[in-house]
Write a protein that holds these residues in place. Structure first.
Motif, mmCIF file in Angstrom:
data_model
loop_
_atom_site.group_PDB
_atom_site.id
_atom_site.type_symbol
_atom_site.label_atom_id
_atom_site.label_comp_id
_atom_site.label_asym_id
_atom_site.label_seq_id
_atom_site.Cartn_x
_atom_site.Cartn_y
_atom_site.Cartn_z
ATOM 1 N N GLU A 128 0.844 -1.183 0.000
ATOM 2 C CA GLU A 128 0.000 0.000 0.000
ATOM 3 C C GLU A 128 0.885 1.240 0.000
ATOM 4 O O GLU A 128 2.032 1.197 0.431
ATOM 5 N N LEU A 129 0.326 2.326 -0.522
ATOM 6 C CA LEU A 129 1.061 3.586 -0.607
ATOM 7 C C LEU A 129 0.829 4.406 0.646
ATOM 8 O O LEU A 129 -0.194 4.241 1.325
ATOM 9 N N PRO A 130 1.758 5.303 0.944
ATOM 10 C CA PRO A 130 1.525 6.212 2.076
ATOM 11 C C PRO A 130 0.230 7.005 1.861
ATOM 12 O O PRO A 130 -0.176 7.266 0.720
ATOM 13 N N THR A 131 -0.379 7.384 2.934
ATOM 14 C CA THR A 131 -1.632 8.125 2.873
ATOM 15 C C THR A 131 -1.465 9.414 2.076
ATOM 16 O O THR A 131 -0.466 10.114 2.210
ATOM 17 N N MET A 132 -2.451 9.685 1.232
ATOM 18 C CA MET A 132 -2.486 10.911 0.438
ATOM 19 C C MET A 132 -3.767 11.672 0.762
ATOM 20 O O MET A 132 -4.774 11.075 1.147
ATOM 21 N N GLU A 133 -3.716 12.972 0.575
ATOM 22 C CA GLU A 133 -4.871 13.819 0.857
ATOM 23 C C GLU A 133 -5.548 14.218 -0.445
ATOM 24 O O GLU A 133 -4.877 14.480 -1.450
ATOM 25 N N ILE A 134 -6.865 14.268 -0.435
ATOM 26 C CA ILE A 134 -7.607 14.759 -1.592
ATOM 27 C C ILE A 134 -7.525 16.284 -1.564
ATOM 28 O O ILE A 134 -7.946 16.920 -0.599
ATOM 29 N N SER A 135 -6.951 16.866 -2.624
ATOM 30 C CA SER A 135 -6.799 18.325 -2.664
ATOM 31 C C SER A 135 -7.823 18.994 -3.581
ATOM 32 O O SER A 135 -7.988 20.214 -3.512
ATOM 33 N N TYR A 136 -8.491 18.222 -4.438
ATOM 34 C CA TYR A 136 -9.520 18.780 -5.315
ATOM 35 C C TYR A 136 -10.416 17.642 -5.767
ATOM 36 O O TYR A 136 -9.936 16.527 -5.999
ATOM 37 N N VAL A 137 -11.712 17.917 -5.906
ATOM 38 C CA VAL A 137 -12.652 16.922 -6.416
ATOM 39 C C VAL A 137 -13.452 17.548 -7.537
ATOM 40 O O VAL A 137 -14.053 18.617 -7.368
ATOM 41 N N LEU A 138 -13.442 16.907 -8.710
ATOM 42 C CA LEU A 138 -14.279 17.295 -9.835
ATOM 43 C C LEU A 138 -15.429 16.303 -9.870
ATOM 44 O O LEU A 138 -15.225 15.125 -10.172
ATOM 45 N N TYR A 139 -16.596 16.765 -9.488
ATOM 46 C CA TYR A 139 -17.762 15.888 -9.407
ATOM 47 C C TYR A 139 -18.366 15.692 -10.787
ATOM 48 O O TYR A 139 -18.320 16.583 -11.640
ATOM 49 N N GLY A 140 -18.938 14.512 -10.999
ATOM 50 C CA GLY A 140 -19.519 14.160 -12.282
ATOM 51 C C GLY A 140 -20.809 14.910 -12.587
ATOM 52 O O GLY A 140 -21.283 15.726 -11.811
ATOM 53 N N GLY A 141 -21.342 14.587 -13.752
ATOM 54 C CA GLY A 141 -22.550 15.250 -14.235
ATOM 55 C C GLY A 141 -22.239 16.295 -15.288
ATOM 56 O O GLY A 141 -23.132 16.918 -15.847
ATOM 57 N N LYS A 142 -20.943 16.507 -15.546
ATOM 58 C CA LYS A 142 -20.521 17.431 -16.598
ATOM 59 C C LYS A 142 -19.114 17.059 -17.040
ATOM 60 O O LYS A 142 -18.461 16.205 -16.431
ATOM 61 N N TYR A 143 -18.658 17.680 -18.091
ATOM 62 C CA TYR A 143 -17.312 17.458 -18.635
ATOM 63 C C TYR A 143 -17.062 15.998 -19.015
ATOM 64 O O TYR A 143 -15.934 15.521 -18.953
ATOM 65 N N GLY A 144 -18.111 15.269 -19.363
ATOM 66 C CA GLY A 144 -17.951 13.884 -19.787
ATOM 67 C C GLY A 144 -17.788 12.882 -18.662
ATOM 68 O O GLY A 144 -17.523 11.718 -18.901
ATOM 69 N N ILE A 145 -17.944 13.343 -17.428
ATOM 70 C CA ILE A 145 -17.827 12.451 -16.272
ATOM 71 C C ILE A 145 -19.237 12.040 -15.862
ATOM 72 O O ILE A 145 -20.089 12.901 -15.647
ATOM 73 N N ALA A 146 -19.460 10.748 -15.741
ATOM 74 C CA ALA A 146 -20.780 10.253 -15.353
ATOM 75 C C ALA A 146 -21.209 10.885 -14.023
ATOM 76 O O ALA A 146 -20.367 11.172 -13.164
ATOM 77 N N GLU A 147 -22.485 11.080 -13.868
ATOM 78 C CA GLU A 147 -23.021 11.797 -12.708
ATOM 79 C C GLU A 147 -22.617 11.187 -11.368
ATOM 80 O O GLU A 147 -22.404 11.893 -10.392
ATOM 81 N N ASP A 148 -22.493 9.878 -11.311
ATOM 82 C CA ASP A 148 -22.179 9.230 -10.032
ATOM 83 C C ASP A 148 -20.678 8.940 -9.860
ATOM 84 O O ASP A 148 -20.292 8.156 -9.005
ATOM 85 N N TYR A 149 -19.825 9.602 -10.655
ATOM 86 C CA TYR A 149 -18.376 9.454 -10.555
ATOM 87 C C TYR A 149 -17.714 10.785 -10.218
ATOM 88 O O TYR A 149 -18.333 11.842 -10.301
ATOM 89 N N CYS A 150 -16.452 10.711 -9.838
ATOM 90 C CA CYS A 150 -15.684 11.936 -9.596
ATOM 91 C C CYS A 150 -14.221 11.684 -9.940
ATOM 92 O O CYS A 150 -13.764 10.550 -10.024
ATOM 93 N N VAL A 151 -13.503 12.775 -10.128
ATOM 94 C CA VAL A 151 -12.056 12.744 -10.346
ATOM 95 C C VAL A 151 -11.441 13.481 -9.164
ATOM 96 O O VAL A 151 -11.818 14.629 -8.884
ATOM 97 N N MET A 152 -10.524 12.825 -8.464
ATOM 98 C CA MET A 152 -9.904 13.427 -7.284
ATOM 99 C C MET A 152 -8.424 13.672 -7.540
ATOM 100 O O MET A 152 -7.719 12.786 -8.009
ATOM 101 N N GLN A 153 -7.978 14.871 -7.236
ATOM 102 C CA GLN A 153 -6.561 15.184 -7.270
ATOM 103 C C GLN A 153 -5.978 14.813 -5.919
ATOM 104 O O GLN A 153 -6.541 15.165 -4.862
ATOM 105 N N LEU A 154 -4.849 14.115 -5.938
ATOM 106 C CA LEU A 154 -4.230 13.647 -4.695
ATOM 107 C C LEU A 154 -2.952 14.409 -4.412
ATOM 108 O O LEU A 154 -2.175 14.712 -5.317
ATOM 109 N N LYS A 155 -2.721 14.700 -3.155
ATOM 110 C CA LYS A 155 -1.514 15.398 -2.718
ATOM 111 C C LYS A 155 -0.735 14.466 -1.813
ATOM 112 O O LYS A 155 -1.276 13.931 -0.854
ATOM 113 N N ARG A 156 0.514 14.253 -2.141
ATOM 114 C CA ARG A 156 1.374 13.366 -1.361
ATOM 115 C C ARG A 156 1.850 14.028 -0.111
ATOM 116 O O ARG A 156 1.937 15.180 0.043
#
Length: 82
Positions: free
Chosen positions: A54-82
């Protein structure tokens, strides 16, 4: 604001790219209500079986929620910060 810690299974090829620092985002079904400042621990999986790595714990620094930009409504893209 309370945060959550998430243990997430991650296929080996994506796990390795994250470990190298090449991939610092996760695309996931947002079934856990991911939020900025939540933490994530990625656990390597090969053929559906945890490897024990397993990798060291990372923090979510940004979340792009779905429903737009081609991302399904029930999905998200999370930016991770080490």
């Amino acid at each position: 604001m309370p945060t959550q810690h998430h243990h997430l299974k991650c296929e080996s090829r994506y796990f390795q790219e994250t470990a190298k620092g090449n991939k610092l985002f996760e695309v996931r079904k947002n079934d856990r209500d991911y939020k900025v400042y939540d933490t994530i621990c990625l656990q390597e999986v090969v053929d559906g079986v945890l490897t024990g790595r397993e990798l060291p714990t990372m923090e979510i620094s940004y979340v792009l929620y779905g429903g737009k930009y081609g991302i399904a409504e029930d999905y998200c893209v999370m930016q991770l910060k080490r």
